[in-house]
Motif scaffolding. Structure first.
Motif, PDB file in Angstrom:
ATOM      1  N   GLY A   8       4.844   2.952   0.517  1.00 59.99           N
ATOM      2  CA  GLY A   8       4.571   2.070  -0.607  1.00 59.99           C
ATOM      3  C   GLY A   8       4.010   2.738  -1.841  1.00 59.99           C
ATOM      4  N   SER A  17       1.588  -3.373 -10.208  1.00 62.81           N
ATOM      5  CA  SER A  17       1.047  -3.556  -8.857  1.00 62.81           C
ATOM      6  C   SER A  17       1.800  -2.684  -7.859  1.00 62.81           C
ATOM      7  CB  SER A  17       1.182  -5.021  -8.425  1.00 62.81           C
ATOM      8  OG  SER A  17       0.481  -5.887  -9.285  1.00 62.81           O
ATOM      9  N   ARG A  19       1.902  -2.241  -3.314  1.00 66.43           N
ATOM     10  CA  ARG A  19       1.400  -2.638  -1.998  1.00 66.43           C
ATOM     11  C   ARG A  19       1.598  -1.474  -1.042  1.00 66.43           C
ATOM     12  NH1 ARG A  19       3.639  -6.789   2.571  1.00 66.43           N
ATOM     13  NH2 ARG A  19       1.626  -7.607   3.315  1.00 66.43           N
ATOM     14  N   SER A  21       1.290   0.305   2.639  1.00 64.52           N
ATOM     15  CA  SER A  21       1.348  -0.087   4.043  1.00 64.52           C
ATOM     16  C   SER A  21       1.047   1.114   4.925  1.00 64.52           C
ATOM     17  CB  SER A  21       2.737  -0.624   4.402  1.00 64.52           C
ATOM     18  OG  SER A  21       3.082  -1.742   3.616  1.00 64.52           O
ATOM     19  N   PHE A  67      -8.477  -5.009  -5.534  1.00 64.07           N
ATOM     20  CA  PHE A  67      -7.576  -4.727  -4.420  1.00 64.07           C
ATOM     21  C   PHE A  67      -7.833  -5.737  -3.307  1.00 64.07           C
ATOM     22  CE2 PHE A  67      -7.573   0.153  -5.361  1.00 64.07           C
ATOM     23  CZ  PHE A  67      -6.985  -0.097  -6.588  1.00 64.07           C
ATOM     24  N   SER A  70      -5.468  -6.268   3.982  1.00 59.66           N
ATOM     25  CA  SER A  70      -5.108  -7.207   5.034  1.00 59.66           C
ATOM     26  C   SER A  70      -4.506  -6.425   6.204  1.00 59.66           C
ATOM     27  CB  SER A  70      -4.125  -8.255   4.520  1.00 59.66           C
ATOM     28  OG  SER A  70      -2.940  -7.635   4.055  1.00 59.66           O
ATOM     29  N   TYR A  79      -2.516  -3.198   5.168  1.00 63.47           N
ATOM     30  CA  TYR A  79      -1.919  -3.226   3.845  1.00 63.47           C
ATOM     31  C   TYR A  79      -3.018  -3.141   2.783  1.00 63.47           C
ATOM     32  CZ  TYR A  79       1.850  -5.306   6.599  1.00 63.47           C
ATOM     33  OH  TYR A  79       2.806  -5.553   7.549  1.00 63.47           O
ATOM     34  N   GLN A  81      -3.065  -4.303  -1.204  1.00 57.36           N
ATOM     35  CA  GLN A  81      -2.444  -4.843  -2.407  1.00 57.36           C
ATOM     36  C   GLN A  81      -3.281  -4.412  -3.592  1.00 57.36           C
ATOM     37  OE1 GLN A  81       0.459  -6.615  -2.766  1.00 57.36           O
ATOM     38  NE2 GLN A  81       0.127  -6.468  -4.975  1.00 57.36           N
ATOM     39  N   ASP A  83      -3.504  -4.510  -7.670  1.00 52.93           N
ATOM     40  CA  ASP A  83      -3.033  -5.173  -8.887  1.00 52.93           C
ATOM     41  C   ASP A  83      -3.760  -4.638 -10.112  1.00 52.93           C
ATOM     42  OD1 ASP A  83      -2.993  -8.235  -6.990  1.00 52.93           O
ATOM     43  OD2 ASP A  83      -1.326  -6.869  -7.403  1.00 52.93           O
TER      44      ASP A  83
END
Length: 126
Positions: A8, A17, A19, A21, A67, A70, A79, A81, A83
């Protein structure tokens, strides 16, 4: 043997953004935390975020409020994320698994990390 495979990362424009992994194998998530560190050019590796098996989340530094971490426990996957990225987020990002103390930020506590990913570059262009 603990193995962590990251994906990712890449190049993104400021404000964009990504994400990240990370899929782990060779360990049982229960009893550990999974998460992320990063190392910017010329700087030391720093903690970013981690998550426990029961979904307690921890954010450090500039990751707070920006951020989101999850996980999918049955897949040993975590993960991140990210942004509203800015050039200050440019770094090599490393997935990690270990005890929460490994994210304490104190000297010598990386010994609580039982596995590291190989790292992947995230570049944010201005």
């Amino acid at each position: 043997e603990v193995q962590l495979e990251e994906s990712g990362g890449g190049l993104v424009q400021a404000g964009g953004s990504l994400r990240l992994s990370c899929v782990g194998s060779g360990f049982t998530f229960d009893g550990y935390h999974m998460g992320w560190f990063r190392q910017a050019p010329g700087k030391e590796r720093e903690r970013v975020s981690c998550i426990s098996y029961d979904d307690r989340t921890y954010y450090f530094g500039s990751a707070k409020g920006r951020f989101i971490i999850s996980s999918e426990k049955n897949k040993n996957t975590v993960y991140l994320q990210m942004d509203s990225l800015g050039p200050e987020n440019t770094a090599v990002y490393y997935c990690a698994v270990g005890k929460l103390a490994g994210w304490s930020g104190l000297a010598g506590t990386h010994r609580y990390i039982v596995g590291w990913g190989q790292g992947m570059l995230v570049t944010v262009s201005s």
